[in-house]
Design a protein around this motif. Structure first.
Motif, PDB file in Angstrom:
ATOM      1  N   ALA A 159      25.264  74.943  43.372  1.00 18.93           N
ATOM      2  CA  ALA A 159      26.514  74.328  43.820  1.00 18.93           C
ATOM      3  C   ALA A 159      26.430  73.977  45.306  1.00 18.93           C
ATOM      4  CB  ALA A 159      27.681  75.272  43.554  1.00 18.93           C
ATOM      5  N   ALA A 160      25.723  74.804  46.074  1.00 20.89           N
ATOM      6  CA  ALA A 160      25.566  74.521  47.502  1.00 20.89           C
ATOM      7  C   ALA A 160      24.805  73.215  47.705  1.00 20.89           C
ATOM      8  CB  ALA A 160      24.841  75.673  48.194  1.00 20.89           C
ATOM      9  N   ALA A 161      23.825  72.967  46.844  1.00 19.66           N
ATOM     10  CA  ALA A 161      23.067  71.720  46.939  1.00 19.66           C
ATOM     11  C   ALA A 161      23.957  70.516  46.628  1.00 19.66           C
ATOM     12  CB  ALA A 161      21.871  71.762  45.995  1.00 19.66           C
ATOM     13  N   TRP A 162      24.780  70.633  45.567  1.00 21.13           N
ATOM     14  CA  TRP A 162      25.716  69.533  45.243  1.00 21.13           C
ATOM     15  C   TRP A 162      26.648  69.318  46.411  1.00 21.13           C
ATOM     16  CZ3 TRP A 162      27.465  72.392  40.200  1.00 21.13           C
ATOM     17  CH2 TRP A 162      26.396  72.408  39.295  1.00 21.13           C
ATOM     18  N   ASN A 163      27.138  70.433  46.951  1.00 24.53           N
ATOM     19  CA  ASN A 163      28.099  70.394  48.044  1.00 24.53           C
ATOM     20  C   ASN A 163      27.522  69.666  49.264  1.00 24.53           C
ATOM     21  OD1 ASN A 163      29.163  72.359  50.616  1.00 24.53           O
ATOM     22  ND2 ASN A 163      30.709  71.450  49.289  1.00 24.53           N
ATOM     23  N   LEU A 164      26.190  69.754  49.417  1.00 22.91           N
ATOM     24  CA  LEU A 164      25.556  69.097  50.565  1.00 22.91           C
ATOM     25  C   LEU A 164      25.074  67.701  50.215  1.00 22.91           C
ATOM     26  CD1 LEU A 164      23.653  72.198  51.911  1.00 22.91           C
ATOM     27  CD2 LEU A 164      25.498  70.992  53.074  1.00 22.91           C
ATOM     28  N   GLY A 165      25.502  67.176  49.073  1.00 20.37           N
ATOM     29  CA  GLY A 165      25.220  65.775  48.772  1.00 20.37           C
ATOM     30  C   GLY A 165      24.105  65.530  47.777  1.00 20.37           C
ATOM     31  N   ALA A 166      23.632  66.576  47.079  1.00 22.60           N
ATOM     32  CA  ALA A 166      22.575  66.372  46.091  1.00 22.60           C
ATOM     33  C   ALA A 166      23.192  66.142  44.723  1.00 22.60           C
ATOM     34  CB  ALA A 166      21.655  67.585  46.048  1.00 22.60           C
ATOM     35  N   SER A 167      22.741  65.094  44.028  1.00 21.18           N
ATOM     36  CA  SER A 167      23.195  64.877  42.659  1.00 21.18           C
ATOM     37  C   SER A 167      22.579  65.971  41.790  1.00 21.18           C
ATOM     38  CB  SER A 167      22.737  63.506  42.169  1.00 21.18           C
ATOM     39  OG  SER A 167      21.327  63.478  42.136  1.00 21.18           O
ATOM     40  N   ARG A 170      18.847  65.636  41.679  1.00 19.87           N
ATOM     41  CA  ARG A 170      18.274  65.938  42.998  1.00 19.87           C
ATOM     42  C   ARG A 170      18.288  67.447  43.241  1.00 19.87           C
ATOM     43  NH1 ARG A 170      17.835  62.775  48.053  1.00 19.87           N
ATOM     44  NH2 ARG A 170      15.828  63.635  48.666  1.00 19.87           N
ATOM     45  N   GLU A 174      15.199  69.622  44.174  1.00 25.64           N
ATOM     46  CA  GLU A 174      15.104  70.179  45.537  1.00 25.64           C
ATOM     47  C   GLU A 174      15.392  71.672  45.587  1.00 25.64           C
ATOM     48  OE1 GLU A 174      14.427  68.458  48.351  1.00 25.64           O
ATOM     49  OE2 GLU A 174      14.544  66.385  47.667  1.00 25.64           O
ATOM     50  N   VAL A 175      16.095  72.199  44.577  1.00 29.95           N
ATOM     51  CA  VAL A 175      16.496  73.601  44.667  1.00 29.95           C
ATOM     52  C   VAL A 175      15.992  74.446  43.495  1.00 29.95           C
ATOM     53  CG1 VAL A 175      18.476  75.172  44.704  1.00 29.95           C
ATOM     54  CG2 VAL A 175      18.505  73.114  46.096  1.00 29.95           C
TER      55      VAL A 175
ATOM     56  N   LEU B  54      34.007  70.987  43.107  1.00 25.65           N
ATOM     57  CA  LEU B  54      33.207  71.817  42.200  1.00 25.65           C
ATOM     58  C   LEU B  54      34.010  72.198  40.963  1.00 25.65           C
ATOM     59  CD1 LEU B  54      31.608  74.014  44.969  1.00 25.65           C
ATOM     60  CD2 LEU B  54      30.438  72.279  43.607  1.00 25.65           C
ATOM     61  N   ALA B  74      31.274  66.124  43.336  1.00 24.84           N
ATOM     62  CA  ALA B  74      31.018  66.998  44.490  1.00 24.84           C
ATOM     63  C   ALA B  74      30.019  66.396  45.477  1.00 24.84           C
ATOM     64  CB  ALA B  74      30.518  68.357  44.004  1.00 24.84           C
ATOM     65  N   HIS B  75      28.938  65.807  44.939  1.00 20.79           N
ATOM     66  CA  HIS B  75      27.887  65.378  45.857  1.00 20.79           C
ATOM     67  C   HIS B  75      28.234  64.086  46.598  1.00 20.79           C
ATOM     68  CE1 HIS B  75      26.585  62.965  42.364  1.00 20.79           C
ATOM     69  NE2 HIS B  75      26.033  62.182  43.249  1.00 20.79           N
ATOM     70  N   TRP B  83      29.479  79.437  52.182  1.00 20.73           N
ATOM     71  CA  TRP B  83      29.686  80.270  50.995  1.00 20.73           C
ATOM     72  C   TRP B  83      29.761  81.735  51.356  1.00 20.73           C
ATOM     73  CZ3 TRP B  83      29.718  77.634  46.218  1.00 20.73           C
ATOM     74  CH2 TRP B  83      29.412  76.277  46.320  1.00 20.73           C
ATOM     75  N   PHE B  89      18.978  78.350  51.168  1.00 22.38           N
ATOM     76  CA  PHE B  89      17.861  78.130  50.251  1.00 22.38           C
ATOM     77  C   PHE B  89      16.687  79.013  50.683  1.00 22.38           C
ATOM     78  CE2 PHE B  89      20.134  73.957  50.385  1.00 22.38           C
ATOM     79  CZ  PHE B  89      20.783  74.147  49.182  1.00 22.38           C
ATOM     80  N   PHE B  91      13.633  79.345  49.901  1.00 22.22           N
ATOM     81  CA  PHE B  91      12.274  78.814  50.005  1.00 22.22           C
ATOM     82  C   PHE B  91      12.141  77.843  51.172  1.00 22.22           C
ATOM     83  CE2 PHE B  91      14.935  77.062  46.727  1.00 22.22           C
ATOM     84  CZ  PHE B  91      15.087  75.754  47.153  1.00 22.22           C
ATOM     85  N   PHE B 100      19.006  70.007  55.100  1.00 23.41           N
ATOM     86  CA  PHE B 100      19.190  69.651  53.692  1.00 23.41           C
ATOM     87  C   PHE B 100      20.214  68.528  53.474  1.00 23.41           C
ATOM     88  CE2 PHE B 100      20.496  70.053  49.290  1.00 23.41           C
ATOM     89  CZ  PHE B 100      19.316  70.330  48.639  1.00 23.41           C
ATOM     90  N   MET B 104      19.578  64.670  51.987  1.00 27.26           N
ATOM     91  CA  MET B 104      20.262  64.104  50.825  1.00 27.26           C
ATOM     92  C   MET B 104      20.905  62.766  51.166  1.00 27.26           C
ATOM     93  SD  MET B 104      19.529  66.149  48.491  1.00 27.26           S
ATOM     94  CE  MET B 104      18.116  66.859  49.323  1.00 27.26           C
ATOM     95  N   ARG B 105      21.223  62.585  52.447  1.00 26.02           N
ATOM     96  CA  ARG B 105      21.848  61.329  52.870  1.00 26.02           C
ATOM     97  C   ARG B 105      20.800  60.293  53.274  1.00 26.02           C
ATOM     98  NH1 ARG B 105      25.369  64.942  53.144  1.00 26.02           N
ATOM     99  NH2 ARG B 105      27.608  64.579  53.068  1.00 26.02           N
TER     100      ARG B 105
END
Lengths: 259, 355
Positions: A159-167, A170, A174-175, B54, B74-75, B83, B89, B91, B100, B104-105
């Motif tokens: 969810a953090a990845a979506w929140n930062l703009g990842a579909s 993606r 990426e995650v 979300l 959301a994205h 959070w 992340f 890794f 990150f 994504m942008r």
């Protein structure tokens, strides 16, 4: 560790590995029959197998089968394990049970059933049939490793990845995939090792496209031939290397998780 | 400063039969620091997740900067979140974590790196940029999470109990970091917490939620001194609540008859209506007053400069009195003593029970 436990450990490992060690030793013995004391050192048996086109053919088959099986099994299992992690749906436990079922069925039954099925759908005696059978057999191993890894993921990570703009795709790339990378590699090595070693089912469904373990059995059936020791040593060497790599990947990941 | 940025219009969220948020109406202004507060399961996190896209509202609309957001996934929103678990992340190193959102942008690697380093330095953790996030301390990880959320320079930052995993002394430090940051950036913070001290210390306005309802919205002072419902009065700390019935009405005050006596309080109510008087623990004091009652000391709780004494009135009602630790010696508040407690009529607060 107490003395008792130490002794016990040595005995257990001895019981498991002694036959393999003996076979390795006799693969260098110049005498045709495995008797003690050994008569002399030789590479003769290795030279024999390396000169045998049948050995090369079956070795190539084994590599193709285990190489393909590990990729198909791991990819399918990753999708399955992710489905299990991400979604809840009706009949989910049945879905999981089907994947985890194969180890509970005697190999000989699976082998016979596969043979019957493959001949009915016109797939008998091909490498693809061995690959299909091995994919089913190795899936539970891959499932165990990949599910374990997915269960360690922080729920908010995706969810953090979506929140930062990842579909969703993606975020997967990426995650989720980077997070599961050690488990995926480990699963590739382990399923390759299991497939490379597998004899029963391969013997039933391989037809003329023998894999290495099937080739070994055919030699043993005819004669007592030290070639078998040599092949056994090679097969063991490859399998144990794959398994050890797989376990090391899991081990180092756990170590980091503990720190 | 007073342009509305976020508008919740009759927003509801149901999970099967469970109503997580019921008919929420709320306007959040640009540059405001809003804290949404309530016990666990009150709907505060669900509200935040709906702002981030979300969770989708079951009904009602959420607009951000004038645009209805219900169908924006959301994205595609610019509503980064910090959070509770930080969700860094594992890794990636600290800098890559911060990069990150920019990645994504589709921002170029050089530009990403520059902006991420900028933010890490602003958060005073530039030296840890190449470190794996697992090797950082709690406070450092917190700063990485903040930098990661702020690097895209959003108008709205969502924070979900970000300080709940930190040690007490770090919480105070991070509170001042957050308020300072919010003032400098001038962006809107929506901060979800169950901690009254965090909410009151930082927020311009607090939203108190209970069982999916917004119980009260107001400045920390308003909510503290003039709770609108019994739930709010109980939730915001050391309040004494004396329930009863309106027995007499005057020009600007009413008399409420309670089991502990009849007390006067400012406000207006119908004769015979159910009403409570709320007297904060720091207002009810030992000694006579315009209103007074007697109670027996049960125990004391020492929290530094202040001491809270817990007392029991004749009918068993629990009362709380907060006094300065250095004044304690003269107050005869030893356990077992019976003392008189009093307060001025104008300091009490009238609470009309609506349910």
């Amino acid at each position: 560790m107490t003395l008792f436990l130490r002794t016990y450990l040595v005995l257990v490992f001895g019981f498991v590995f002694l036959p393999i060690v003996v076979s390795m030793l006799f693969s260098f013995n110049s005498d045709r029959f495995p008797t003690l004391p050994m008569s002399g050192f030789t590479f003769e048996w290795y030279q024999t197998i390396f000169a045998d086109p049948d050995f090369w053919r079956s070795a190539k088959n084994s590599l193709i089968v285990s190489g393909t099986t590990c990729i198909i099994a791991t990819s399918l299992v990753f999708c399955t394990a992710y489905t299990d992690y991400r979604y809840s749906f009706r009949g989910k436990s049945l879905f999981l049970a089907i994947i985890l079922l194969p180890p509970t069925i005697p190999l000989i039954i699976i082998a016979l059933a596969m043979l019957a099925w493959f001949s009915r759908v016109g797939m008998s005696g091909q490498l693809t049939s061995i690959i299909a059978a091995h994919t089913v057999l190795t899936a539970p191993f891959a499932m165990a490793i990949i599910r374990l890894r997915l269960s360690q993921i922080d729920e908010s990570l995706e969810a953090a990845a979506w929140n930062l703009g990842a579909s969703e795709w993606r975020a997967m790339r990426e995650v989720i995939l980077p997070f599961c990378k050690p488990a995926i590699l480990s699963s590739l090595f382990l399923t390759a090792a299991v497939s490379f070693d597998e004899f029963t089912v391969a013997w039933f469904v391989s037809g003329l496209n023998k894999t290495l373990p099937v080739h070994v059995l055919e030699i043993v059936q005819g004669t007592i031939d030290p070639q078998v020791n040599a092949i056994g040593t090679l097969v063991f060497g490859i399998s144990i290397t794959l398994v050890v790599i797989s376990q090391l990947l899991i081990f180092f990941r756990l170590q980091r998780a503990i720190q | 400063m007073t342009q509305p940025l976020v508008v919740l219009d009759h927003v509801e969220k149901h999970f099967d039969d469970f109503v997580a948020v019921r008919d929420a109406n709320l306007t959040i202004n640009e540059g405001e620091f809003i804290a949404i507060m309530g016990p666990s399961g009150c709907g505060k996190t669900t509200t935040l997740r709906m702002l981030a896209g979300l969770d989708a509202p079951t009904s009602g609309t959420i607009s951000i900067a004038g645009q209805v957001m219900n169908d924006v996934s959301a994205h595609e929103r610019d509503t980064p979140m910090v959070w509770q678990s930080l969700a860094l992340f594992p890794f990636l190193n600290a800098r890559e974590n911060v990069e990150f959102g920019l990645k994504m942008r589709g921002i170029s690697p050089e530009e990403r790196r520059k902006r991420a380093m900028n933010w890490l330095e602003r958060m005073e953790i530039g030296e840890f940029a190449e470190r794996n996030v697992d090797t950082l301390s709690g406070g450092q990880r917190q700063r990485v999470a903040l930098a990661r959320a702020l690097v895209t320079e959003p108008k709205l930052l969502l924070l979900d109990e970000p300080l709940s995993a930190l040690d007490a002394h770090l919480v105070i430090r991070m509170q001042s970091v957050l308020t300072k940051l919010q003032r400098e950036l001038g962006i809107t913070f929506v901060y979800v917490t169950h901690s009254q001290s965090e909410a009151f210390a930082m927020a311009d306005r607090v939203v108190i939620m209970s069982k999916g309802d917004i119980a009260q919205v107001g400045s920390p002072r308003e909510v503290y001194r003039a709770p609108k419902t019994r739930f709010v009065a109980e939730f915001v700390g050391r309040n004494n609540i004396l329930p009863g019935k309106v027995a007499a009405i005057a020009q600007e005050s009413v008399s409420v008859e309670t089991p502990l006596g009849t007390f006067n309080v400012q406000g207006q109510a119908a004769l015979g209506a159910s009403a409570s008087i709320v007297v904060a623990g720091d207002i009810m004091q030992v000694g006579e007053g315009e209103n007074a009652l007697t109670a027996t000391v049960i125990s004391e709780e020492f929290v530094g400069s202040m001491v809270t004494a817990f007392l029991e009135a004749e009918d068993g009602t629990e009362l709380k009195v907060q006094v300065q630790e250095r004044a304690l010696a003269n107050l005869n508040l030893e356990t077992g003593n019976t003392v008189t407690l009093g307060w001025a009529t104008q300091d009490g607060h009238l609470l009309l029970e609506d349910r």
